[in-house]
Design an enzyme around this catalytic site. Structure first.
Site, short mmCIF file in Angstrom:
data_model
loop_
_atom_site.label_atom_id
_atom_site.label_comp_id
_atom_site.label_asym_id
_atom_site.label_seq_id
_atom_site.Cartn_x
_atom_site.Cartn_y
_atom_site.Cartn_z
CG ASP A 151 5.40 6.15 -3.19
OD1 ASP A 151 5.90 6.91 -2.37
OD2 ASP A 151 4.64 6.51 -4.30
CG ASP A 186 -6.11 -2.05 2.08
OD1 ASP A 186 -6.02 -3.38 2.37
OD2 ASP A 186 -4.99 -1.12 2.55
#
Length: 754
Positions: A462, A141
């Protein structure tokens, strides 16, 4: 005939077992403490008229929050379960092992040095599993040419490293950690092993130097690196490179290795790690479409080479798919600092709460070291049984986007079919289609981030994604192996630890105040009540700063205003908080010792358990409140990863920083410093009154509050020492002055009001 019978008997044996753990004595402690907490609340309510006042009411409210949190944690820890797997039986009973796509995420080449990512990737490429059933996808990223260069060099080294590991059955397959232990060279083996060992070590040192040189000097942005020219970290097109392809489909070669840097544009939200994971899911769905996916943070390497086989025992061997929606491995750390001085090794949470959660609906998804079923990530529910022919193309495109190839692969995954994957041909031929699904505008008008893939809306994607899976009725499993499946790096200084805790607390609060709250999921979906309790305990990290900080300030408030929040020493009720304090500490100490931790580790965790709420969680709470008011937006903060393993000087510095607790100019240290100054000021006021004999304490009036104030100073001893420390081991002057101003204002207001 006997051989056939033996084979049939072997194949009928279970691949996994769930073994309940004994918990009788712990349950007794939990119930007694709960009884004392309830008794204290009842006493406070009955005494409101006679002991009424702000301190008494605040204590009642805070202790109500503590009691609720204790109920939630007790419910979770009540019946722990251990899972046992048998990979040897798997190999004998399953002829065709399923494919697994492995994801590695990195976001910043400076905070997450490429050499760390390289070691994680190499450890995954070398696991004990057929290479033609594996594919490794790396999401960068940060769009760093240095990271791409490092992976290119790593793929060349992998062609030597993977055969070496499998030939000699090497246990630790991350080179930096394997070669940092010189005893590995003295293993019992032939001269051939020693020769190969030295060759591997020399090759790895060459690899490391190349990466270090490029990190320092930069990359020549021509040839293969031309796509990185004129790119910015948050403004660049999609870059996907097939670094290595197992073209022959050999079981002994190196698995596929693919580099992905998704498109980013300033006006398009990229949704942090969740967005990266969804791009990985789509690209892998086009290229290999494995039914199972493993996701790893770049700083966690594979420590047990049979980890994939162990996970398959649970994913394939459970009585029902519902019982193993995902398999989570506990987060453990390499080169852990002795006695866990920063309280960030998560031992007790994983040993008691996660094992206990396995008996309910399963542990939460921890963001790394987790095996997922692709069809669950695609939004499938346990009660769905779909045939591929029933999946209408129009509906699939509305859900998964306009890529027909992706919709076709999703149809195969949702139908539960393992008969087709997209790795029958060259994955390089799918690069154009892969770039399309990795574009920043691809998700517009689709279900990605809501019903499909990793869920958006929280920086702890998550936890939110795992909660979404549990809310659909799936269960999860914790699998703790020996040796540990994965090892990672934990923050090794004060600023990094506090920043990490703040990010977690921000994300948990975002979930609590969203439509995906566990309370809503229990009422309207399939999240079980005890699973809701587990999530509510976890989310209390976000708002826990409010009762924690109030309770921390109460002793100082009472000493300064000559009031009290504890029963008088001569009252029988004074025994309740005393018994609570003693039993709670005995209970938690026993948990630490049973988990293999030291008394010092318990003491350190007690300290950090007070410091994190007052500092990290408080700033997280304020951040989310400002977001809810529409004033600011939350930001994903990447923590610096440690690369010091194998460097003796750096390792010593890391231990010193952790044990001495380091500070910086961040405002996150202001609350902790203010707490210490406030307690010191209140004790000063108390002693002045004592010496002037204006107040009597011989009858026990205020004695409990004074003792509590001293106890708080012991909990905040890192800050107390920081007041007198120098350099990074001392609290910066600016922070001290700001805290001193807050303390003076608070004390002045109390003195005037009293």
């Amino acid at each position: 005939m006997s051989m056939v019978m033996a084979t049939n008997k072997q194949s009928s044996l279970p691949l996994c077992e769930k073994v309940p753990a004994k918990n009788t004595l712990h349950r007794a402690f939990y119930l007694v403490i709960l009884f004392l907490l309830t008794s204290l609340l009842v006493y406070r309510v009955l005494s409101l008229r006679s002991h009424g006042g702000i301190p008494w009411l605040l204590a009642l409210l805070c202790e109500s929050c503590f009691t609720l949190a204790w109920i939630w944690s007790t419910s979770t820890k009540w019946s722990p379960i251990d899972c046992v797997t048998y990979p040897d039986r798997l190999l004998q009973s399953v002829n065709d092992l399923p494919s697994v796509d492995m994801f590695v995420t990195t976001a910043d080449a400076e905070l997450e040095p490429p050499i760390i990512t390289v070691n994680t990737v190499l450890s995954l490429l070398a696991v004990d599993y057929p290479a033609n059933k594996l594919a490794c996808y790396v999401s960068d990223d940060g769009c760093s040419p240095v990271t791409f260069f490092a992976l290119l060099q790593a793929s060349k080294f992998a062609n030597l490293w993977v055969p070496f590991c499998k030939k000699y059955h090497i246990q630790v397959r991350a080179p930096f950690h394997y070669f940092s232990n010189q005893s590995n060279a003295s293993q019992k083996g032939s001269p051939e092993f020693l020769k190969d060992w030295q060759k591997m070590k020399d090759e790895y040192e060459v690899l490391s130097r190349k990466i270090e040189d490029v990190t320092r000097k930069g990359v020549d942005l021509t040839g293969e690196f031309a796509p990185f020219a004129k790119t910015e970290r948050r403004n660049h097109p999609t870059i996907i490179k097939v670094i290595w392809e197992n073209e022959e489909g050999s079981v002994d070669e190196v698995p596929h290795l693919v580099y992905i840097s998704r498109e980013k544009r300033p006006k398009h939200p990229h949704n942090y790690k969740a967005g990266a994971m969804n791009v990985l899911t789509r690209v892998s769905g086009l290229m290999t479409n494995a039914p199972f996916m493993l996701n790893m943070d770049c700083d966690f390497y594979t420590n047990n080479p049979q980890v994939v086989l162990h996970a398959m025992c649970l994913l394939l061997g459970s009585c029902s798919e519902t019982d193993s929606g995902f398999v989570q491995f506990p987060q453990k750390f390499y080169d852990p600092i002795k006695d866990d001085p920063l309280g960030n090794q998560l031992v007790i949470i994983q040993h008691y709460l996660s094992r206990g959660a396995t008996a309910v609906q399963g542990p939460f998804y921890g963001g790394t070291g987790c095996f997922h079923r692709r069809k669950i990530i695609y939004g499938s529910s346990p009660d769905e049984s779909l045939l591929r022919e029933e999946l209408v193309q129009e509906r699939l495109e509305k859900k998964f986007g306009g890529s027909k190839k992706l919709c076709e692969s999703a149809a195969w995954s949702l139908s539960g079919s393992r008969s087709k994957s997209n790795n029958s041909g060259s994955i390089s031929s799918l690069l154009e289609a892969a770039c399309t699904v990795a574009g920043c505008a691809y998700e517009h008008g689709t279900s990605w981030g809501s019903e499909v893939g990793w869920v958006y809306g929280s920086v702890t994607e998550d936890i939110q994604t795992g909660l979404s899976i549990h809310s659909r009725g799936w269960r999860s499993v914790l699998l703790d192996l020996d040796p540990p499946a994965f090892l990672g790096s934990a923050p090794s200084d004060g600023p990094a630890s506090l920043t990490q805790q703040k990010r977690w607390a921000v994300g948990l609060l975002e979930i609590l105040f969203s439509k995906r709250s566990p309370l809503i999921a229990t009422l309207s979906q399939k999240l079980q009540l005890r699973a809701c309790f587990f999530y509510m305990w976890l989310l209390s990290w976000g708002y826990g700063c409010v009762p924690e900080l109030c309770y921390t300030v109460l002793p100082a408030y009472c000493i300064i205003t000559n009031s009290r929040f504890l029963p008088k020493a001569e009252e029988p009720a004074a025994l309740i908080p005393l018994a609570l304090f003693i039993l709670y500490n005995i209970c938690t100490l026993r948990e630490f010792i049973e988990a293999g931790q030291s008394i010092k580790a318990w003491s350190n965790n007690q300290k950090m358990g007070r410091i994190y709420p007052a500092c990290s969680w408080l700033f997280a709470f304020l951040t989310v409140m400002l977001k809810l008011l529409g004033i600011t937006e939350t930001v994903f903060e990447v923590t610096r990863k440690d690369t010091s393993s194998g460097d003796e000087n750096k390792d010593k510095a890391k231990v010193t920083d952790a044990c001495s607790f380091t500070f910086d100019e961040s405002p996150i240290f202001i609350p902790g410093t203010t707490v210490v100054l406030l307690q010191l000021a209140s004790l000063g006021v108390g002693f002045v009154r004592l010496f002037r004999k204006q107040e009597r304490v011989v009858d026990g009036q205020g004695l409990g509050e004074v003792l509590c104030s001293i106890l708080i100073l012991l909990y905040y001893s890192p800050f107390l020492k920081g007041l007198f420390g120098k350099g990074k081991y001392g609290i910066p002057s600016a922070t001290v002055y700001k805290s001193l101003a807050l303390t003076v204002l608070f004390v002045s207001a109390l003195v005037q009001s009293s």
